[in-house]
Design a protein around this motif. Structure first.
Motif, PDB file in Angstrom:
ATOM      1  N   ALA A 213       0.812  -1.217   0.000  1.00 60.21           N
ATOM      2  CA  ALA A 213       0.000   0.000   0.000  1.00 60.21           C
ATOM      3  C   ALA A 213       0.843   1.263   0.000  1.00 60.21           C
ATOM      4  N   VAL A 214       2.108   1.143   0.310  1.00 56.81           N
ATOM      5  CA  VAL A 214       2.957   2.328   0.466  1.00 56.81           C
ATOM      6  C   VAL A 214       3.103   3.135  -0.828  1.00 56.81           C
ATOM      7  N   PRO A 215       3.371   2.507  -1.994  1.00 59.17           N
ATOM      8  CA  PRO A 215       3.477   3.311  -3.226  1.00 59.17           C
ATOM      9  C   PRO A 215       2.189   4.071  -3.549  1.00 59.17           C
ATOM     10  N   LEU A 216       1.059   3.473  -3.233  1.00 56.44           N
ATOM     11  CA  LEU A 216      -0.204   4.154  -3.489  1.00 56.44           C
ATOM     12  C   LEU A 216      -0.393   5.319  -2.513  1.00 56.44           C
ATOM     13  N   ALA A 260      -2.019  -0.330   5.299  1.00 55.99           N
ATOM     14  CA  ALA A 260      -0.556  -0.386   5.345  1.00 55.99           C
ATOM     15  C   ALA A 260      -0.052  -0.732   6.737  1.00 55.99           C
ATOM     16  N   GLY A 261      -0.787  -0.323   7.760  1.00 57.11           N
ATOM     17  CA  GLY A 261      -0.382  -0.646   9.128  1.00 57.11           C
ATOM     18  C   GLY A 261       0.970  -0.072   9.469  1.00 57.11           C
ATOM     19  N   ILE A 294      -2.575   8.716  -9.253  1.00 56.82           N
ATOM     20  CA  ILE A 294      -3.146   7.683  -8.391  1.00 56.82           C
ATOM     21  C   ILE A 294      -3.439   6.394  -9.162  1.00 56.82           C
ATOM     22  N   ALA A 295      -4.009   6.505 -10.353  1.00 52.23           N
ATOM     23  CA  ALA A 295      -4.370   5.302 -11.119  1.00 52.23           C
ATOM     24  C   ALA A 295      -3.164   4.438 -11.465  1.00 52.23           C
ATOM     25  N   GLY A 300       0.077  -0.453 -10.258  1.00 49.99           N
ATOM     26  CA  GLY A 300       1.368  -1.020  -9.873  1.00 49.99           C
ATOM     27  C   GLY A 300       1.278  -2.046  -8.757  1.00 49.99           C
ATOM     28  N   THR A 301       0.119  -2.144  -8.120  1.00 48.14           N
ATOM     29  CA  THR A 301      -0.049  -3.102  -7.022  1.00 48.14           C
ATOM     30  C   THR A 301      -0.727  -4.406  -7.457  1.00 48.14           C
TER      31      THR A 301
END
Length: 343
Positions: A213-216, A260-261, A294-295, A300-301
């Motif tokens: 989740a970090v890159p997003l 992401a926690g 963002i898209a 990328g995930t």
């Protein structure tokens, strides 16, 4: 600082990259040229086709069904003309990808997406598959008048919305080479449904989780900061537009931070923004650029959620919402959101 557009996640050529990469290197020791990407492909034997060819063929039929239904919409509105052009681009792109793999294009069925079972408002389930619906064949069209086959844009929107869950389930098993493209295609379908008045009722976001989740987050957080700045420098309708998008991006960021926690980095106090932002045009350009990041970050995930329907549905949701935000900011919707098409 917002990513420069040239540095965004470029997915250009992604579709065939995986299929051809192993074939691209020449045998230096033997001095031989690399074999053709279509070597060994038998047009009548799906077992010899490149990865995901059948998924691409199915996607082509789906997009064709959208175009058929669009032709039956009463009245050519600007939105319908826009969607027709967009779907035409998607159809031709899918056809190029299929034929580049050495596979001939099968005949398209005359099955508009609106030929699927009744909408959920008529007590049908969202799992009904529009892709497998059997529409009227060419010989049947003469039995029904053109006027009788006219539909409203909302009816098309509901049909598009109804078909989204099946499409997500179908592409979940796609190879890494094609998963992002097919995810983008589904997101565009969901965005089109919303454009026609039938937004998808999204499930709670369950992915990406942890470090994925970090890159997003890295794309969403600067968007929040930039939108706050342009909103503060705006008034009236201009400010309301930025605040509407800001509410959506903030909600997404809260979900991502939770997912992401412990992997979520501490958000910086601010970001460097290009200036000046004195004119409405300058502010709008910045807002669009930030939201547009963002898209591709979401796409990328997708490799982290391959084969997982619910998490993949979450990625589709994020890409779809980013399309909605850019449209709120006045941008024209485009085929394959979050990707860069060759050419």
């Amino acid at each position: 600082m917002p990513h420069d557009p040239s540095r965004r996640l470029l997915l250009r050529g992604l579709v065939l990259a995986g299929a051809t990469m192993a074939l691209a290197g020449c045998d230096e020791a033997a001095g031989r040229l690399p074999p053709s990407p279509t070597a060994g492909v038998e047009p009548d034997d799906p077992q010899t086709w490149p990865p995901d060819t059948e998924l691409l063929i199915s996607a082509r039929q789906r997009v064709h069904s959208f175009l058929l239904a669009a032709g039956a919409v009463a009245g050519a509105t600007g939105r319908m003309r826009q969607l027709t052009r967009l779907w035409g681009t998607e159809l031709s792109t899918l056809e190029q990808l299929i034929t580049l793999g050495g596979v001939p294009l099968p005949e398209l069925r005359r099955a508009p997406v609106t030929d699927a079972p009744a909408d959920d408002e008529a007590a049908s389930t969202s799992s009904s598959s529009s892709g497998s619906a059997s529409g009227p064949g060419p010989d049947d069209s003469s039995s029904t008048s053109d006027e009788a086959r006219k539909i409203k844009p909302l009816e098309l929107g509901r049909a598009l919305r109804r078909a989204v869950p099946d499409f997500v389930a179908e592409i979940a098993s796609a190879s890494p080479s094609n998963l992002a493209l097919l995810t983008s295609l589904v997101a565009q379908q969901a965005a089109s449904a919303e454009l026609l008045g039938a937004p998808v009722d999204w499930s709670p976001l369950v992915a990406p989780e942890g470090a994925a989740a970090v890159p997003l987050l890295a794309a969403a957080r600067p968007a929040i900061f930039g939108l706050e700045v342009v909103a503060a420098r705006s008034r009236g309708e201009e400010r309301a537009k930025y605040e509407q998008v800001l509410d959506g991006v903030r909600a997404l960021t809260r979900h991502l931070t939770t997912l992401a926690g412990a992997a979520a980095p501490v958000a910086p106090l601010g970001y460097d923004l290009p200036g000046p932002l004195e004119t409405a045009e300058q502010r709008l350009d910045l807002a669009r650029a930030l939201v547009a990041d963002i898209a591709p970050a979401a796409l990328g995930t997708v490799q982290r959620v391959r084969g997982q329907i619910d998490p993949l549905f979450g990625v589709v949701r994020v890409v779809t919402e980013s399309v909605t935000w850019t449209r709120t900011l006045g941008a024209t919707i485009a085929p394959f959101p979050g990707m860069t098409l060759p050419g």
